[in-house]
Design an enzyme around this catalytic site. Structure first.
Site, short mmCIF file in Angstrom:
data_model
loop_
_atom_site.label_atom_id
_atom_site.label_comp_id
_atom_site.label_asym_id
_atom_site.label_seq_id
_atom_site.Cartn_x
_atom_site.Cartn_y
_atom_site.Cartn_z
N CYS A 10 43.63 38.31 37.80
CA CYS A 10 42.68 38.50 38.90
C CYS A 10 43.38 39.16 40.09
CB CYS A 10 42.08 37.16 39.30
SG CYS A 10 43.31 36.00 39.97
N CYS A 13 46.11 37.06 41.62
CA CYS A 13 47.31 37.03 40.78
C CYS A 13 48.12 38.31 40.99
CB CYS A 13 46.93 36.89 39.31
SG CYS A 13 45.95 35.42 38.95
#
Length: 79
Positions: A10, A13
């Protein structure tokens, strides 16, 4: 030093991964940074919320994106 960013990929991240790379470069240290994206591998660290950062096989933060200052302090503490 071994740094792992735990998460499915994501934007948070990726932000944490980029931040870790930037800090390692700024500090001029030798560190291997890797992304861990497989759920079973993430779960093996005992975290249920991503992103997470693991330094030298110890979970440092999970479930949030720490500030750059906090990540830098964690890296320095684990040198």
């Amino acid at each position: 030093m071994n740094i792992k960013i735990l998460g499915p990929g994501c934007k948070n991240c990726q932000k944490l991964y980029d931040m870790a790379n930037e800090i390692v470069e700024e500090l001029g240290i030798d560190a291997k940074i890797e992304k861990v994206t497989e759920f079973k591998d993430i779960a093996s660290y005992g975290i249920m919320k991503t992103p997470g950062i693991v330094i030298n096989e110890k979970v440092q933060v999970s479930g949030r994106v720490p500030s750059k200052k906090e990540v830098k302090e964690l890296i320095n503490k684990n040198l």
